[in-house]
Scaffold this motif. Sequence first.
Motif, PDB file in Angstrom:
ATOM      1  N   ALA A  45       0.835  -1.202   0.000  1.00 58.00           N
ATOM      2  CA  ALA A  45       0.000   0.000   0.000  1.00 58.00           C
ATOM      3  C   ALA A  45       0.871   1.254   0.000  1.00 58.00           C
ATOM      4  N   PHE A  46       1.926   1.253   0.802  1.00 61.50           N
ATOM      5  CA  PHE A  46       2.836   2.405   0.801  1.00 61.50           C
ATOM      6  C   PHE A  46       3.548   2.536  -0.538  1.00 61.50           C
ATOM      7  N   ARG A  47       3.972   1.429  -1.083  1.00 57.32           N
ATOM      8  CA  ARG A  47       4.731   1.435  -2.332  1.00 57.32           C
ATOM      9  C   ARG A  47       3.867   1.845  -3.520  1.00 57.32           C
ATOM     10  N   LEU A  48       2.641   1.325  -3.579  1.00 60.31           N
ATOM     11  CA  LEU A  48       1.817   1.499  -4.771  1.00 60.31           C
ATOM     12  C   LEU A  48       0.716   2.550  -4.635  1.00 60.31           C
ATOM     13  N   CYS A  49       0.247   2.789  -3.420  1.00 65.98           N
ATOM     14  CA  CYS A  49      -0.953   3.616  -3.238  1.00 65.98           C
ATOM     15  C   CYS A  49      -0.794   4.697  -2.177  1.00 65.98           C
ATOM     16  N   SER A  50       0.421   5.099  -1.874  1.00 69.39           N
ATOM     17  CA  SER A  50       0.634   6.068  -0.789  1.00 69.39           C
ATOM     18  C   SER A  50      -0.071   7.390  -1.043  1.00 69.39           C
ATOM     19  N   SER A  51      -0.281   7.743  -2.301  1.00 71.17           N
ATOM     20  CA  SER A  51      -0.948   9.014  -2.598  1.00 71.17           C
ATOM     21  C   SER A  51      -2.418   8.996  -2.202  1.00 71.17           C
ATOM     22  N   GLU A  52      -2.974   7.810  -1.964  1.00 72.38           N
ATOM     23  CA  GLU A  52      -4.386   7.688  -1.610  1.00 72.38           C
ATOM     24  C   GLU A  52      -4.627   7.677  -0.099  1.00 72.38           C
ATOM     25  N   ILE A  53      -3.568   7.544   0.690  1.00 71.36           N
ATOM     26  CA  ILE A  53      -3.696   7.500   2.143  1.00 71.36           C
ATOM     27  C   ILE A  53      -4.110   8.883   2.631  1.00 71.36           C
ATOM     28  N   PRO A  54      -5.109   9.031   3.454  1.00 72.23           N
ATOM     29  CA  PRO A  54      -5.818   8.063   4.277  1.00 72.23           C
ATOM     30  C   PRO A  54      -7.204   7.674   3.750  1.00 72.23           C
ATOM     31  N   ASN A  55      -7.552   7.981   2.488  1.00 72.20           N
ATOM     32  CA  ASN A  55      -8.879   7.684   1.949  1.00 72.20           C
ATOM     33  C   ASN A  55      -9.030   6.178   1.733  1.00 72.20           C
ATOM     34  N   ILE A  56      -9.809   5.534   2.581  1.00 71.66           N
ATOM     35  CA  ILE A  56      -9.915   4.078   2.603  1.00 71.66           C
ATOM     36  C   ILE A  56     -10.457   3.521   1.292  1.00 71.66           C
ATOM     37  N   SER A  57     -11.506   4.127   0.779  1.00 67.70           N
ATOM     38  CA  SER A  57     -12.074   3.598  -0.460  1.00 67.70           C
ATOM     39  C   SER A  57     -11.102   3.754  -1.623  1.00 67.70           C
ATOM     40  N   LYS A  58     -10.333   4.832  -1.638  1.00 64.23           N
ATOM     41  CA  LYS A  58      -9.341   5.019  -2.699  1.00 64.23           C
ATOM     42  C   LYS A  58      -8.164   4.062  -2.546  1.00 64.23           C
ATOM     43  N   ILE A  59      -7.766   3.779  -1.305  1.00 63.82           N
ATOM     44  CA  ILE A  59      -6.700   2.796  -1.085  1.00 63.82           C
ATOM     45  C   ILE A  59      -7.157   1.435  -1.598  1.00 63.82           C
ATOM     46  N   THR A  60      -8.385   1.063  -1.243  1.00 68.31           N
ATOM     47  CA  THR A  60      -8.918  -0.219  -1.669  1.00 68.31           C
ATOM     48  C   THR A  60      -8.963  -0.299  -3.192  1.00 68.31           C
ATOM     49  N   ALA A  61      -9.489   0.734  -3.839  1.00 67.11           N
ATOM     50  CA  ALA A  61      -9.566   0.755  -5.297  1.00 67.11           C
ATOM     51  C   ALA A  61      -8.175   0.684  -5.919  1.00 67.11           C
ATOM     52  N   CYS A  62      -7.239   1.407  -5.346  1.00 65.43           N
ATOM     53  CA  CYS A  62      -5.866   1.393  -5.849  1.00 65.43           C
ATOM     54  C   CYS A  62      -5.238   0.009  -5.727  1.00 65.43           C
TER      55      CYS A  62
END
Length: 92
Positions: A45-62
Amino acid sequence: MTTSFTSTARKVSLALAFAASFSAVTSTSSFAFSAEAQQMCTGDAFRLCSSEIPNISKITACMIKQRANLSSGCRTVLDRDLAAQGRKVAEQ
């Protein structure tokens, strides 16, 4: 030395923000990651989707979008958790 401390403090802050995000996910009925998924996928998640943190739904989608780039352990538990969540939603 100050740069090292700042870098470490930033990493710890991001880790705490990510942990808080996953904690919020597990407390909602919309989607819940298992503790194993949290452990296996935090690095991805940090490597691939860190720009989406802390939005949970965006992290999940990412994470779903980046499935091919996930570590094998993360991919396995994420697939299992998504499948289990799909069954729970279908049962409701």
